[in-house]
Design a protein around this motif. Structure first.
Motif, mmCIF file in Angstrom:
data_model
loop_
_atom_site.group_PDB
_atom_site.id
_atom_site.type_symbol
_atom_site.label_atom_id
_atom_site.label_comp_id
_atom_site.label_asym_id
_atom_site.label_seq_id
_atom_site.Cartn_x
_atom_site.Cartn_y
_atom_site.Cartn_z
ATOM 1 N N ARG A 2 7.553 12.319 19.023
ATOM 2 C CA ARG A 2 6.400 11.607 19.568
ATOM 3 C C ARG A 2 5.177 11.883 18.709
ATOM 4 N NH1 ARG A 2 3.529 15.421 23.197
ATOM 5 N NH2 ARG A 2 4.782 17.300 23.131
ATOM 6 N N PHE A 3 4.297 10.910 18.661
ATOM 7 C CA PHE A 3 3.021 11.044 17.951
ATOM 8 C C PHE A 3 1.976 11.604 18.906
ATOM 9 C CE2 PHE A 3 4.859 7.658 15.312
ATOM 10 C CZ PHE A 3 4.547 8.140 14.060
ATOM 11 N N HIS A 4 0.964 12.242 18.350
ATOM 12 C CA HIS A 4 -0.202 12.606 19.150
ATOM 13 C C HIS A 4 -1.438 12.229 18.338
ATOM 14 C CE1 HIS A 4 -1.101 16.303 16.833
ATOM 15 N NE2 HIS A 4 0.209 16.437 16.762
ATOM 16 N N PRO A 5 -2.556 11.968 18.986
ATOM 17 C CA PRO A 5 -3.732 11.411 18.295
ATOM 18 C C PRO A 5 -4.349 12.311 17.233
ATOM 19 C CG PRO A 5 -4.215 11.840 20.621
ATOM 20 C CD PRO A 5 -2.756 12.097 20.420
ATOM 21 N N HIS A 6 -4.028 13.596 17.213
ATOM 22 C CA HIS A 6 -4.605 14.510 16.220
ATOM 23 C C HIS A 6 -3.617 14.867 15.111
ATOM 24 C CE1 HIS A 6 -8.022 14.791 18.833
ATOM 25 N NE2 HIS A 6 -7.230 15.138 19.843
ATOM 26 N N ALA A 7 -2.547 14.110 14.987
ATOM 27 C CA ALA A 7 -1.546 14.374 13.957
ATOM 28 C C ALA A 7 -2.152 14.201 12.567
ATOM 29 C CB ALA A 7 -0.356 13.435 14.133
ATOM 30 N N THR A 8 -1.724 15.031 11.650
ATOM 31 C CA THR A 8 -2.209 14.959 10.271
ATOM 32 C C THR A 8 -1.926 13.591 9.656
ATOM 33 O OG1 THR A 8 -1.876 17.331 10.010
ATOM 34 C CG2 THR A 8 -2.043 16.040 7.994
ATOM 35 N N SER A 9 -0.866 12.952 10.069
ATOM 36 C CA SER A 9 -0.504 11.632 9.533
ATOM 37 C C SER A 9 -1.651 10.643 9.622
ATOM 38 C CB SER A 9 0.685 11.054 10.300
ATOM 39 O OG SER A 9 1.792 11.889 10.170
ATOM 40 N N PHE A 10 -2.440 10.758 10.671
ATOM 41 C CA PHE A 10 -3.538 9.809 10.868
ATOM 42 C C PHE A 10 -4.731 10.097 9.966
ATOM 43 C CE2 PHE A 10 -1.410 9.661 15.116
ATOM 44 C CZ PHE A 10 -0.868 8.401 14.952
ATOM 45 N N SER A 11 -4.760 11.254 9.302
ATOM 46 C CA SER A 11 -5.872 11.580 8.399
ATOM 47 C C SER A 11 -5.608 11.127 6.969
ATOM 48 C CB SER A 11 -6.146 13.088 8.424
ATOM 49 O OG SER A 11 -5.080 13.800 7.830
ATOM 50 N N LEU A 12 -4.400 10.642 6.694
ATOM 51 C CA LEU A 12 -4.053 10.194 5.346
ATOM 52 C C LEU A 12 -4.600 8.797 5.107
ATOM 53 C CD1 LEU A 12 -0.342 11.350 5.269
ATOM 54 C CD2 LEU A 12 -2.310 12.493 4.266
ATOM 55 N N HIS A 13 -5.212 8.616 3.953
ATOM 56 C CA HIS A 13 -5.773 7.313 3.613
ATOM 57 C C HIS A 13 -4.668 6.368 3.161
ATOM 58 C CE1 HIS A 13 -8.308 4.246 1.788
ATOM 59 N NE2 HIS A 13 -9.277 4.742 2.523
ATOM 60 N N ARG A 14 -4.727 5.154 3.623
ATOM 61 C CA ARG A 14 -3.722 4.134 3.306
ATOM 62 C C ARG A 14 -3.559 3.937 1.794
ATOM 63 N NH1 ARG A 14 -1.313 -0.288 5.860
ATOM 64 N NH2 ARG A 14 -1.098 -2.109 4.544
ATOM 65 N N ASP A 15 -4.663 4.003 1.045
ATOM 66 C CA ASP A 15 -4.601 3.825 -0.405
ATOM 67 C C ASP A 15 -3.824 4.951 -1.089
ATOM 68 O OD1 ASP A 15 -6.022 1.463 -0.213
ATOM 69 O OD2 ASP A 15 -7.949 2.379 -0.740
ATOM 70 N N THR A 16 -3.918 6.155 -0.560
ATOM 71 C CA THR A 16 -3.173 7.290 -1.112
ATOM 72 C C THR A 16 -1.674 7.049 -0.965
ATOM 73 O OG1 THR A 16 -4.965 8.796 -0.542
ATOM 74 C CG2 THR A 16 -2.799 9.786 -0.952
ATOM 75 N N ILE A 17 -1.272 6.636 0.225
ATOM 76 C CA ILE A 17 0.141 6.368 0.494
ATOM 77 C C ILE A 17 0.627 5.200 -0.361
ATOM 78 C CG2 ILE A 17 1.743 5.563 2.276
ATOM 79 C CD1 ILE A 17 -0.050 7.166 4.271
ATOM 80 N N PHE A 18 -0.187 4.153 -0.462
ATOM 81 C CA PHE A 18 0.186 2.979 -1.254
ATOM 82 C C PHE A 18 0.370 3.361 -2.719
ATOM 83 C CE2 PHE A 18 -0.656 -0.962 -3.576
ATOM 84 C CZ PHE A 18 0.218 -1.826 -2.937
ATOM 85 N N ALA A 19 -0.532 4.179 -3.269
ATOM 86 C CA ALA A 19 -0.448 4.586 -4.682
ATOM 87 C C ALA A 19 0.835 5.362 -4.952
ATOM 88 C CB ALA A 19 -1.676 5.416 -5.057
ATOM 89 N N ILE A 20 1.226 6.243 -4.050
ATOM 90 C CA ILE A 20 2.471 7.003 -4.216
ATOM 91 C C ILE A 20 3.667 6.067 -4.168
ATOM 92 C CG2 ILE A 20 3.977 8.713 -3.101
ATOM 93 C CD1 ILE A 20 1.325 10.162 -2.313
ATOM 94 N N ARG A 21 3.634 5.118 -3.245
ATOM 95 C CA ARG A 21 4.727 4.155 -3.104
ATOM 96 C C ARG A 21 4.830 3.272 -4.368
ATOM 97 N NH1 ARG A 21 3.678 2.806 2.197
ATOM 98 N NH2 ARG A 21 5.160 4.300 2.975
ATOM 99 N N VAL A 22 3.708 2.837 -4.913
ATOM 100 C CA VAL A 22 3.714 2.001 -6.115
ATOM 101 C C VAL A 22 4.278 2.774 -7.305
ATOM 102 C CG1 VAL A 22 2.233 0.862 -7.833
ATOM 103 C CG2 VAL A 22 1.886 0.426 -5.398
ATOM 104 N N LYS A 23 3.871 4.028 -7.471
ATOM 105 C CA LYS A 23 4.397 4.840 -8.585
ATOM 106 C C LYS A 23 5.912 5.014 -8.465
ATOM 107 C CE LYS A 23 0.642 5.535 -10.838
ATOM 108 N NZ LYS A 23 0.388 4.635 -11.942
#
Length: 117
Positions: free
Chosen positions: A67-88
């Motif tokens: 289950r997710f919770h609202p203070h999970a670290t996942s929510f602090s990650l910027h979408r552009d950071t994740i996208f850049a890793i995926r593109v590489k």
């Protein structure tokens, strides 16, 4: 197995808390990148595993409840950071093998991918 491999560049292929692997797999990748709170260490590990020839499999029965919770670290990650890793990862695994390619009618996301390559 094949479907998971085709989907490995999508938003969430396999969520990290549901992974299980042999210790040799973990050691071969070198563990998690502990660069800091805003580092998607699970995504970096995921692509490093695949870069080393690792595979993905699905167990078709519930083994864990997550289950997710609202203070999970996942929510602090910027979408552009994740996208850049995926593109590489996409460049390393797919684009390097193509002499050319076309992105056809993919809209805003397709343009973003094109300009990121």
């Amino acid at each position: 197995h094949e479907q998971l491999m085709h989907q490995r560049f999508r938003e969430v292929t396999v969520i990290q808390p549901t992974w299980f692997m042999h210790r040799n797999t973990f050691d071969a990748v070198g563990g998690y990148n502990e660069a800091g709170r805003t580092t998607p260490e699970d995504l970096i590990f995921f692509y490093a595993h695949l870069d080393l020839g690792g595979t993905l499999y699905r167990v078709n029965q519930p083994l864990v409840q997550y289950r997710f919770h609202p203070h999970a670290t996942s929510f602090s990650l910027h979408r552009d950071t994740i996208f850049a890793i995926r593109v590489k990862a996409f460049e390393r695994a797919i684009v390097k093998n193509w002499s050319s390619f076309t992105i056809w009618n993919a809209g805003k996301e397709g343009k973003h991918l094109y300009w990121s390559l």
